[in-house]
Design a protein around this motif. Sequence first.
Motif, mmCIF file in Angstrom:
data_model
loop_
_atom_site.group_PDB
_atom_site.id
_atom_site.type_symbol
_atom_site.label_atom_id
_atom_site.label_comp_id
_atom_site.label_asym_id
_atom_site.label_seq_id
_atom_site.Cartn_x
_atom_site.Cartn_y
_atom_site.Cartn_z
ATOM 1 N N LEU A 4 0.863 -1.247 -0.097
ATOM 2 C CA LEU A 4 -0.053 0.028 0.023
ATOM 3 C C LEU A 4 0.838 1.361 0.027
ATOM 4 C CD1 LEU A 4 -2.826 1.478 0.336
ATOM 5 C CD2 LEU A 4 -2.701 0.778 2.871
ATOM 6 N N GLU A 5 1.932 1.095 0.749
ATOM 7 C CA GLU A 5 2.750 2.410 0.832
ATOM 8 C C GLU A 5 3.319 2.927 -0.456
ATOM 9 O OE1 GLU A 5 3.130 -0.034 2.857
ATOM 10 O OE2 GLU A 5 4.009 0.416 4.936
ATOM 11 N N HIS A 6 3.697 1.935 -1.431
ATOM 12 C CA HIS A 6 4.001 2.304 -2.847
ATOM 13 C C HIS A 6 3.084 3.380 -3.323
ATOM 14 C CE1 HIS A 6 6.650 -1.196 -1.460
ATOM 15 N NE2 HIS A 6 7.404 -0.639 -2.047
ATOM 16 N N TYR A 7 1.682 2.735 -3.653
ATOM 17 C CA TYR A 7 0.866 3.277 -4.243
ATOM 18 C C TYR A 7 0.649 4.850 -3.528
ATOM 19 C CZ TYR A 7 -0.608 -0.521 -6.843
ATOM 20 O OH TYR A 7 -0.496 -1.524 -7.853
ATOM 21 N N LEU A 8 0.657 4.913 -2.303
ATOM 22 C CA LEU A 8 0.459 6.179 -1.596
ATOM 23 C C LEU A 8 1.772 7.048 -1.849
ATOM 24 C CD1 LEU A 8 -1.052 5.077 1.846
ATOM 25 C CD2 LEU A 8 -2.331 5.936 -0.193
ATOM 26 N N ILE A 9 2.901 6.616 -1.894
ATOM 27 C CA ILE A 9 3.859 7.411 -2.247
ATOM 28 C C ILE A 9 3.831 8.120 -3.410
ATOM 29 C CG2 ILE A 9 6.464 7.592 -2.362
ATOM 30 C CD1 ILE A 9 6.481 5.916 0.139
ATOM 31 N N VAL A 10 3.501 7.328 -4.332
ATOM 32 C CA VAL A 10 3.178 7.753 -5.726
ATOM 33 C C VAL A 10 2.254 8.912 -5.824
ATOM 34 C CG1 VAL A 10 2.140 7.187 -8.037
ATOM 35 C CG2 VAL A 10 4.020 5.367 -6.875
ATOM 36 N N SER A 11 1.095 8.457 -5.104
ATOM 37 C CA SER A 11 0.143 9.748 -5.015
ATOM 38 C C SER A 11 0.580 10.867 -4.396
ATOM 39 C CB SER A 11 -1.067 8.964 -4.179
ATOM 40 O OG SER A 11 -1.948 9.955 -3.522
ATOM 41 N N ALA A 12 1.332 10.645 -3.117
ATOM 42 C CA ALA A 12 1.887 12.047 -2.779
ATOM 43 C C ALA A 12 2.846 12.971 -3.569
ATOM 44 C CB ALA A 12 2.642 11.464 -1.262
ATOM 45 N N VAL A 13 3.637 11.855 -4.347
ATOM 46 C CA VAL A 13 4.623 12.650 -5.036
ATOM 47 C C VAL A 13 3.755 13.347 -6.167
ATOM 48 C CG1 VAL A 13 6.602 12.560 -6.601
ATOM 49 C CG2 VAL A 13 6.625 11.164 -4.551
ATOM 50 N N LEU A 14 2.747 12.687 -6.912
ATOM 51 C CA LEU A 14 1.867 13.264 -7.961
ATOM 52 C C LEU A 14 1.195 14.601 -7.130
ATOM 53 C CD1 LEU A 14 1.419 12.451 -10.669
ATOM 54 C CD2 LEU A 14 -0.630 11.340 -9.917
ATOM 55 N N PHE A 15 0.476 14.335 -6.069
ATOM 56 C CA PHE A 15 0.058 15.481 -5.484
ATOM 57 C C PHE A 15 0.880 16.822 -5.108
ATOM 58 C CE2 PHE A 15 -1.564 18.157 -1.995
ATOM 59 C CZ PHE A 15 -2.710 18.193 -2.334
ATOM 60 N N SER A 16 2.166 16.597 -4.813
ATOM 61 C CA SER A 16 3.027 17.592 -4.574
ATOM 62 C C SER A 16 3.539 18.297 -6.173
ATOM 63 C CB SER A 16 4.177 17.258 -3.816
ATOM 64 O OG SER A 16 4.956 16.159 -4.152
ATOM 65 N N LEU A 17 3.611 17.343 -7.227
ATOM 66 C CA LEU A 17 3.844 18.031 -8.443
ATOM 67 C C LEU A 17 2.886 18.819 -9.010
ATOM 68 C CD1 LEU A 17 5.221 14.891 -10.364
ATOM 69 C CD2 LEU A 17 6.183 17.079 -10.329
ATOM 70 N N GLY A 18 1.423 18.386 -8.585
ATOM 71 C CA GLY A 18 0.389 19.294 -9.074
ATOM 72 C C GLY A 18 0.381 20.557 -8.293
ATOM 73 N N LEU A 19 0.827 20.447 -6.892
ATOM 74 C CA LEU A 19 0.979 21.753 -6.026
ATOM 75 C C LEU A 19 1.794 22.740 -6.489
ATOM 76 C CD1 LEU A 19 -0.069 23.015 -3.513
ATOM 77 C CD2 LEU A 19 1.985 22.024 -2.275
ATOM 78 N N LEU A 20 3.229 22.111 -6.962
ATOM 79 C CA LEU A 20 4.219 22.701 -7.606
ATOM 80 C C LEU A 20 4.001 23.592 -8.861
ATOM 81 C CD1 LEU A 20 7.260 23.382 -7.714
ATOM 82 C CD2 LEU A 20 7.526 21.592 -9.350
ATOM 83 N N GLY A 21 3.001 22.761 -9.688
ATOM 84 C CA GLY A 21 2.523 23.726 -10.900
ATOM 85 C C GLY A 21 1.714 24.646 -10.453
ATOM 86 N N VAL A 22 0.700 24.453 -9.326
ATOM 87 C CA VAL A 22 -0.201 25.657 -9.262
ATOM 88 C C VAL A 22 0.631 26.780 -8.712
ATOM 89 C CG1 VAL A 22 -2.007 26.018 -7.562
ATOM 90 C CG2 VAL A 22 -2.224 23.935 -8.851
ATOM 91 N N ILE A 23 1.652 26.445 -7.902
ATOM 92 C CA ILE A 23 2.314 27.730 -7.469
ATOM 93 C C ILE A 23 3.330 28.483 -8.295
ATOM 94 C CG2 ILE A 23 4.219 28.280 -5.791
ATOM 95 C CD1 ILE A 23 3.040 26.051 -4.002
ATOM 96 N N VAL A 24 3.788 27.613 -9.101
ATOM 97 C CA VAL A 24 4.907 27.938 -10.035
ATOM 98 C C VAL A 24 4.504 28.756 -11.238
ATOM 99 C CG1 VAL A 24 6.838 27.372 -11.435
ATOM 100 C CG2 VAL A 24 6.836 26.837 -9.055
ATOM 101 N N ARG A 25 3.283 27.988 -11.924
ATOM 102 C CA ARG A 25 2.879 28.426 -13.376
ATOM 103 C C ARG A 25 2.074 29.645 -13.191
ATOM 104 N NH1 ARG A 25 4.359 25.085 -17.262
ATOM 105 N NH2 ARG A 25 3.751 26.851 -18.574
#
Lengths: 100, 165
Positions: A4-25
């Motif tokens: 389960l942790e692997h899926y959750l970590i992929v999800s967390a990294v994807l979420f922070s990538l989206g957050l990065l885009g919202v902040i930077v772009r």
Amino acid sequence: MIRLEHYLIVSAVLFSLGLLGVIVRRNLLIIYMCLELMLNAANLALVAFSRFTNHIDGQVMVFFIITVAAAEVSVGLALIVALYRKRQSAHVEDLTLMKL
Amino acid sequence: MQANDIFFGIFALLTLVCGILLVLSRNPVNSAMFLVLAIASLAGLFVLLNAFFLAAVQVIVYAGAVMVLFIFVIMLLDLKEEQRRKIKKFSLALGILTASAVGFLLARTIWLSGVGRNLQPQLEAGTRPLGERLFQQFVLPFEIVSVLLLVAMVGVVLLSKKDLR
């Protein structure tokens, strides 16, 4: 073995990538796409929890999230088009009407 | 090493790379295409999690309907002037710092909490149990969501009128 942790970590990294885009772009449409990416990260976490804890309610919730996201995208894009028609711009830097 | 693990690696890597490229690419059309790819590989992850119906819905609704809407609006607005604007270095660094801090904290918390330590993948759900759940326990939310879609449609028609006041 994938846990389960692997899926959750992929999800967390994807979420922070989206957050990065919202902040930077600075382009409203790309900010909107990054919001969709964050929603999808949440969906992945829900489906993974549903699989590993033997409850199907997570998948039902993802179904509702996808439906609400479709409604949200249509309204948001209509707002962006209306804004563009008024201001001729889709950049957040040009939208300073409510700035003090 | 099973086939499932290899597919998990491929799809997870593809999703993350497409997410990075979505944030980085200057052209909005390229961003939209990378989002389509990321959504498709997420559908692959859903298949690995036995959520077959949701994978199909993900491809049809997200990669189909929603992204067509996005690309339609990008073409309509003719967005090309991204190139001439520069992002300030300071805000860029601060944004990267914030997002990576959030991501690091989330991943570290998940890893240290050990939520899935004793859990095996057990739900063998197909489409049928999902449909039964949806139309028995969740039939009221289902109907409310249909009203929500109607409201969104009326709102979009109103917002798209020419003389909006």
